[in-house]
Design an enzyme around this catalytic site. Sequence first.
Site, PDB file in Angstrom:
ATOM      1  N   GLU A 115       0.871  -1.188   0.000  1.00 42.51           N
ATOM      2  CA  GLU A 115       0.000   0.000   0.000  1.00 42.51           C
ATOM      3  C   GLU A 115       0.903   1.232   0.000  1.00 42.51           C
ATOM      4  OE1 GLU A 115      -3.971   1.855   2.103  1.00 42.51           O
ATOM      5  OE2 GLU A 115      -2.546   0.756   3.344  1.00 42.51           O
ATOM      6  N   HIS A 204      -9.946  -0.389   0.505  1.00 45.81           N
ATOM      7  CA  HIS A 204     -10.920   0.161   1.461  1.00 45.81           C
ATOM      8  C   HIS A 204     -11.935   1.071   0.758  1.00 45.81           C
ATOM      9  CE1 HIS A 204      -7.839   3.306   1.529  1.00 45.81           C
ATOM     10  NE2 HIS A 204      -7.080   2.660   2.407  1.00 45.81           N
ATOM     11  N   ASN A 207     -13.217   4.932   1.088  1.00 43.05           N
ATOM     12  CA  ASN A 207     -12.237   5.718   1.829  1.00 43.05           C
ATOM     13  C   ASN A 207     -11.048   6.070   0.946  1.00 43.05           C
ATOM     14  OD1 ASN A 207     -13.327   3.582   4.245  1.00 43.05           O
ATOM     15  ND2 ASN A 207     -13.372   5.761   4.677  1.00 43.05           N
ATOM     16  N   ARG A 215     -23.830  12.277 -11.608  1.00 37.78           N
ATOM     17  CA  ARG A 215     -23.118  12.715 -12.808  1.00 37.78           C
ATOM     18  C   ARG A 215     -21.610  12.479 -12.729  1.00 37.78           C
ATOM     19  NH1 ARG A 215     -27.060  16.407 -11.939  1.00 37.78           N
ATOM     20  NH2 ARG A 215     -25.674  17.815 -10.782  1.00 37.78           N
ATOM     21  N   HIS A 239     -15.442   3.731   9.455  1.00 42.29           N
ATOM     22  CA  HIS A 239     -14.996   4.076   8.109  1.00 42.29           C
ATOM     23  C   HIS A 239     -16.126   4.158   7.080  1.00 42.29           C
ATOM     24  CE1 HIS A 239     -10.998   3.158   9.688  1.00 42.29           C
ATOM     25  NE2 HIS A 239     -10.491   3.709   8.595  1.00 42.29           N
ATOM     26  N   ASP A 261      -7.488  -3.364   8.021  1.00 43.07           N
ATOM     27  CA  ASP A 261      -6.641  -2.179   7.909  1.00 43.07           C
ATOM     28  C   ASP A 261      -6.113  -1.793   9.287  1.00 43.07           C
ATOM     29  OD1 ASP A 261      -5.279  -0.127   6.645  1.00 43.07           O
ATOM     30  OD2 ASP A 261      -6.999   1.215   6.514  1.00 43.07           O
ATOM     31  N   LEU A 299      -8.729   9.651   9.712  1.00 42.70           N
ATOM     32  CA  LEU A 299      -8.759   8.270  10.185  1.00 42.70           C
ATOM     33  C   LEU A 299      -7.452   7.589   9.810  1.00 42.70           C
ATOM     34  CD1 LEU A 299     -12.411   7.181   9.291  1.00 42.70           C
ATOM     35  CD2 LEU A 299     -11.420   7.254  11.589  1.00 42.70           C
ATOM     36  N   GLY A 301      -6.153   4.123   9.679  1.00 49.66           N
ATOM     37  CA  GLY A 301      -6.365   2.691   9.796  1.00 49.66           C
ATOM     38  C   GLY A 301      -7.429   2.422  10.845  1.00 49.66           C
TER      39      GLY A 301
END
Length: 371
Positions: A115, A204, A207, A215, A239, A261, A299, A301
């Site tokens: 990640e 995730h 998030n 649209r 989350h 996470d 946030l 994790g």
Amino acid sequence: MRSGQMWTAAGWRAAELVFGETIQEMKETEDAGKDYLIPGLIDVHVHGGGGHDTMDGEEGIRGLARFHARHGTTTLLPTTITNPQEHIMAALRAVQEVRDRPGPQEAAVVGAHLEGPFLNPTRLGAQPPFAALPTASAVDELLSTGVVRVVTLAPEMEGAWQAAETFTRAGVRVSLGHTQGRAEDAQGVIDAVLALGGVVGGTHLFNAMTGLSGREPGVVGALLAEPLAYAELILDLQHVHPHSALSAIRAKPQRTLLITDAMRAAGLPDGTYDLGGQSVEVVGAEARLAPGSSNPGSLAGSVLTMDGALRGAVTCGLTLHEAVRLASAVPAAYLGLSDRGALTPGLRADLVVLDSALRVQQVYLGGQALY
């Protein structure tokens, strides 16, 4: 042998399960008891837990694997965080060491989730400010470790399509996340991965990515519209709103997977903890970057465990049977792990025993009782 209400793809069955290292036999019985027998949970996105973190190296990875095993996770991908390349390489080599030399009472480490650093610097969330472009040389060096199983990248960044193709050819799942991209950016990478026979997903979901509106479908809309795309969900009730979670699950019942996470603070008291060199304040079930960090209040994790994710899914309105599928069978399919994710003769005896309150009573790792 264990007896209980056993999870199968078709529903619950009162049964006795006979197993050694692999599952040998399932026998239906009328007096199985009330415990639930479910396949081991699989977490494809977990940074830490129990005071340990992937970026700590081998001992940190072993520590988080032991911690999460006690909460029903029998297979996991230690997940890196955006850092300078040399730090990420050191973490991947540590993952390789743990994968190749598994220790007692550790959840099986089958690779790493990369990640970062190939993220949009404007959508880092709690990631440290070390985002980088996915150059060919950087991608090749990371792949040289042979442990990257999933990569998160932002599809709108320069070189993302080419990197996605390189990762796909190496057998890596490409997951879109930490992105400011449009639906068209996401669709381009999705099409490139699928054209090569690869597997694509979303990191995730909802998030750190552009959302869905009438649209402007954003990356969320592109992922939900693509029937072959998988999507991670963090169901810690912080989350994602339950209605949003259910919308994704109903759209993708066979392609949505629960993740934690989790950071190193999972399982520890409230306080201040480190995540990739940044301070995180944990209060109750919420972890947020502390004042003075790159993105204070974001946030950071979670402090979730996979058994907690099951309970969160049930709180959102899923049945336990549905929740187990999202926490075991779907992530096994996502990673191509045909030897786990179900309680079928011949598969690994990765087994979790839950009581009626969905608390973990026992965990078996390849047939070995954890405690």
